[in-house]
Write an enzyme that holds these catalytic residues in place. Sequence first.
Site, PDB file in Angstrom:
ATOM      1  N   ASP A 167       2.014  12.220   9.005  1.00  0.00           N
ATOM      2  CA  ASP A 167       1.097  11.113   9.280  1.00  0.00           C
ATOM      3  C   ASP A 167       1.383   9.938   8.343  1.00  0.00           C
ATOM      4  OD1 ASP A 167      -0.992  10.029  10.805  1.00  0.00           O
ATOM      5  OD2 ASP A 167      -2.463  10.494   9.255  1.00  0.00           O
TER       6      ASP A 167
ATOM      7  N   GLU B 267     -10.309   2.246  -6.866  1.00  0.00           N
ATOM      8  CA  GLU B 267      -9.384   1.221  -6.396  1.00  0.00           C
ATOM      9  C   GLU B 267      -9.372   0.063  -7.385  1.00  0.00           C
ATOM     10  OE1 GLU B 267      -9.881  -0.031  -2.392  1.00  0.00           O
ATOM     11  OE2 GLU B 267      -9.446   1.961  -1.550  1.00  0.00           O
TER      12      GLU B 267
END
Length: 210
Positions: free
Chosen positions: A149, A124
């Site tokens: 989803d 990240e």
Amino acid sequence: MAKRKLMTKKQRRTLATIFASMIALIALILAFLLVRNFIRQNSSLAQPPIQVKSIRQQHEEFIQSIAPAAVNSSHNYGILPSITIAQAILESDWGQSQLASNYHNLFGIKSDDPNNSQLLETQEYQNGQWITISARFRVYASFEESIQDHAALLANGTTWNKQQYQHVLASTNYLEAAHNLQRDGYATDPDYTQKIIQIIQKYHLDRYDH
């Protein structure tokens, strides 16, 4: 001046025998080569050569495999199919990432449920640099389930902000949607918008938006 010595009959017979043997050996070699070539030609006809798919073909097959689910989720949640497909490509490395290939998770969606998630390392972008962290990621039964989803997440927002992706939902084309993904805080990668746009344009994914 020395006289040239003539060959005897026995020597001539020996020479003739050697010459005949050489001719026979050459004929045998030629016959062997002809037979081998015949066998190779017939075996190649019986067994067509294996065709290796190009990278472009593999990519197009992946796109076609998830496009129906992306279009279906667009009908249900209003997410542009081009955005869904491009995000799946970028985040799963064409379905080849460990998370996608083993757990059908195309979008890196996380989960706190230990019964339906897998602990994996991921990168990240934080404070101007890429860092490696461990996180739990949702496990799906299929790519279609993962796509549905993902669309539901964008449509319904997060638990702390139901309207988080309202600008993405309001987008009327992929350029707006790509910029609004960044605006609404979907990804930490500062180049995320440009990567999504490049994928859509390179593979003409906007054809699924119409």
